[in-house]
Design a protein around this motif. Structure first.
Motif, PDB file in Angstrom:
ATOM      1  N   THR A  84       0.846  -1.029   0.138  1.00 55.21           N
ATOM      2  CA  THR A  84      -0.024   0.053  -0.188  1.00 55.21           C
ATOM      3  C   THR A  84       0.999   1.325  -0.154  1.00 55.21           C
ATOM      4  OG1 THR A  84      -1.603  -1.236   1.255  1.00 55.21           O
ATOM      5  CG2 THR A  84      -1.897   1.190   1.355  1.00 55.21           C
ATOM      6  N   LEU A  85       1.902   1.261   0.890  1.00 55.30           N
ATOM      7  CA  LEU A  85       2.750   2.196   1.025  1.00 55.30           C
ATOM      8  C   LEU A  85       3.574   2.482  -0.592  1.00 55.30           C
ATOM      9  CD1 LEU A  85       4.134   4.560   2.805  1.00 55.30           C
ATOM     10  CD2 LEU A  85       5.860   2.848   3.219  1.00 55.30           C
ATOM     11  N   LEU A 137       0.830   4.243  -2.876  1.00 53.50           N
ATOM     12  CA  LEU A 137       0.572   5.561  -2.708  1.00 53.50           C
ATOM     13  C   LEU A 137       1.823   6.388  -3.012  1.00 53.50           C
ATOM     14  CD1 LEU A 137      -1.310   5.138   0.881  1.00 53.50           C
ATOM     15  CD2 LEU A 137      -2.464   5.759  -1.261  1.00 53.50           C
ATOM     16  N   LEU A 138       2.674   6.088  -2.727  1.00 50.13           N
ATOM     17  CA  LEU A 138       4.248   6.731  -2.993  1.00 50.13           C
ATOM     18  C   LEU A 138       4.230   6.944  -4.565  1.00 50.13           C
ATOM     19  CD1 LEU A 138       6.816   5.755  -0.468  1.00 50.13           C
ATOM     20  CD2 LEU A 138       5.426   7.951  -0.466  1.00 50.13           C
ATOM     21  N   ARG A 196       1.663   9.642  -5.909  1.00 45.34           N
ATOM     22  CA  ARG A 196       2.113  10.911  -5.338  1.00 45.34           C
ATOM     23  C   ARG A 196       3.429  11.526  -6.118  1.00 45.34           C
ATOM     24  NH1 ARG A 196       1.532  14.719  -1.369  1.00 45.34           N
ATOM     25  NH2 ARG A 196      -0.574  13.880  -1.111  1.00 45.34           N
ATOM     26  N   HIS A 240       3.636  10.122   7.057  1.00 46.95           N
ATOM     27  CA  HIS A 240       2.182  10.238   6.563  1.00 46.95           C
ATOM     28  C   HIS A 240       1.300   9.123   6.193  1.00 46.95           C
ATOM     29  CE1 HIS A 240      -1.330  12.343   5.535  1.00 46.95           C
ATOM     30  NE2 HIS A 240      -1.266  11.859   3.980  1.00 46.95           N
ATOM     31  N   TYR A 241       2.215   8.423   5.153  1.00 44.11           N
ATOM     32  CA  TYR A 241       1.267   7.362   4.520  1.00 44.11           C
ATOM     33  C   TYR A 241       1.351   6.046   5.614  1.00 44.11           C
ATOM     34  CZ  TYR A 241       0.550   9.766   0.153  1.00 44.11           C
ATOM     35  OH  TYR A 241       0.210  10.485  -0.767  1.00 44.11           O
ATOM     36  N   LEU A 287      -1.392   6.378   7.814  1.00 41.92           N
ATOM     37  CA  LEU A 287      -2.550   5.738   7.249  1.00 41.92           C
ATOM     38  C   LEU A 287      -2.992   4.572   6.957  1.00 41.92           C
ATOM     39  CD1 LEU A 287      -3.034   8.768   4.454  1.00 41.92           C
ATOM     40  CD2 LEU A 287      -4.435   8.534   6.498  1.00 41.92           C
ATOM     41  N   THR A 288      -1.957   3.868   6.584  1.00 41.04           N
ATOM     42  CA  THR A 288      -1.953   2.176   6.202  1.00 41.04           C
ATOM     43  C   THR A 288      -1.828   1.481   7.415  1.00 41.04           C
ATOM     44  OG1 THR A 288       0.395   2.175   5.642  1.00 41.04           O
ATOM     45  CG2 THR A 288      -1.085   2.935   3.919  1.00 41.04           C
ATOM     46  N   GLN A 304       5.662  12.626  11.896  1.00 35.29           N
ATOM     47  CA  GLN A 304       4.661  13.464  10.876  1.00 35.29           C
ATOM     48  C   GLN A 304       4.967  14.964  11.062  1.00 35.29           C
ATOM     49  OE1 GLN A 304       0.658  12.131  10.730  1.00 35.29           O
ATOM     50  NE2 GLN A 304       1.156  10.239   9.912  1.00 35.29           N
TER      51      GLN A 304
END
Length: 379
Positions: free
Chosen positions: A8-9, A12-13, A16, A44-45, A48-49, A107
């Motif tokens: 997932t990380l 998402l990266l 972005r 940050h991610y 979230l994950t 963060q």
């Protein structure tokens, strides 16, 4: 859990990173900046994950033990559901401490570092390349645009240049074709213009038009700017200790309700991790007949609802529509109540919970739908 977090990380990266590359297309060192920005996005991610990955891992592990009848053997030997969930609760407590560190300290610093790098990248100036259909303004005295450009941004078609000379007079240059070349010192670029015109004004302010077949123009590559403000101008850049200290202070630049909403929101997200085993273990046990997909779907929806309701509560507290304690505490209390209800109703008959029965119905509906579609395809 590590596998789900990593996949997932990375996804998402990558998403972005593509947006950052597009945003910083004209930067003089966009690849170096993008790497720094991506690194600063990791905390940050991760925040979230981590809950979603932990919940999904619990569902998979408990369901796998259940499918192999290991859970039946443990329960038949006198092991209670609470004892079965105890190792996961200990792990959740450890992850909650990790989450506090991520939300409370990593963060804020990484968010400020991200903004600092992004500010530097956006003000890093022109790199000597001209993307197609993009208006570049490397400085207040120079504007460059082109209708077409090759992938490297060095061969241009139908170029337009507006420049303010040192004497303060406007100079407009257009050309059908142009080639961009960097000078040996790396501080300027040369534009080899072909088939164009230049409009400029002489010392008396009279316009002059120059038509040319070949024309060379030298333009500067601008340098970078620095971040002007210090960390702490935004509540999301403050650590947990700084938030707690400023909420008790009489003199704060940021409204107190905004500080409280941010503080309670971070605590709620971190303290929600120990609640996940109470929800995931019964759902994993209920998935023996219906499969783990319905349980994971219901749990994912609950996590998503909790996340967005917490954000909504923070927004309401910041605008003064509700106290921060109520706006952020109520979603956490409801989520905790659902988790405890599902766990304690499953202690006597593991897997028999309202959510478990609902997931079984969802699984049965999905099976009937697949059977109907298969029959329709066969006919």
């Amino acid at each position: 859990m590590v596998g789900a977090t990593g996949v997932t990380l990375i996804a998402l990266l990558l998403e972005r990173t593509l947006r950052l590359l597009d945003m910083l297309a004209a930067s003089s060192d966009r690849f170096g900046f993008v790497a720094q920005l991506a690194v600063n996005l990791v905390p940050h991610y991760v925040g979230l994950t981590l809950p979603a990955a932990f919940f999904l891992a619990l569902i998979v592990v408990v369901n796998r033990m259940n499918q192999a009848s290991e859970v039946d053997a443990l329960l038949a030997s006198g092991v209670s559901l609470t004892r079965l969930a105890a190792p996961y609760l200990v792990l959740a407590a450890a992850l909650s401490m990790v989450s506090l560190i991520v939300f409370g300290f990593l963060q804020p610093y990484s968010r400020y570092a991200y903004r600092a790098v992004l500010h530097t990248a956006q003000n890093a100036g022109w790199n000597g390349l001209v993307p197609a259909e993009t208006i570049l303004s490397p400085s207040k005295t120079l504007t460059v645009t082109t209708d077409e450009a090759d992938a490297a941004g060095q061969r241009l078609s139908r170029i337009f240049i507006r420049r303010i000379t040192e004497s303060g007079r406007e100079e407009i240059t257009t050309a059908g074709m142009a080639e961009v070349r960097r000078t040996s010192d790396g501080r300027n670029v040369q534009l080899m213009l072909k088939d164009g015109q230049q409009l400029r004004f002489n010392d008396r302010g009279e316009p002059q038009m120059l038509s040319f077949k070949d024309f060379t123009m030298q333009l500067p590559i601008t340098g970078a700017a620095r971040l002007l403000r210090a960390r702490g101008g935004d509540e999301r850049e403050l650590t947990l200790l700084e938030l707690a200290r400023q909420t008790r202070s009489e003199h704060t630049l940021i409204p107190r309700e905004t500080l409280k909403a941010e503080l309670y929101g971070r605590l709620a997200r971190s303290l929600s991790l120990p609640l996940l085993p109470l929800l995931a273990v019964p759902l994993g046990l209920a998935a023996k007949r219906s499969g783990r997909a319905p349980g994971a779907l219901v749990g994912g929806l609950l996590l998503l609802a909790f996340h967005h309701l917490t954000q909504l509560g923070q927004g309401m507290a910041e605008t003064g529509r509700a106290p921060a304690e109520l706006a952020v505490g109520l979603p956490f209390a409801v989520f905790a109540g659902i988790a405890f209800l599902v766990f304690f109703t499953s202690r006597d008959r593991p897997g028999e919970t309202p959510i478990g029965r609902m997931t079984e119905h969802l699984g049965a509906l999905a099976a009937r739908f697949r059977t109907r579609k298969a029959a329709e395809a066969a006919t």
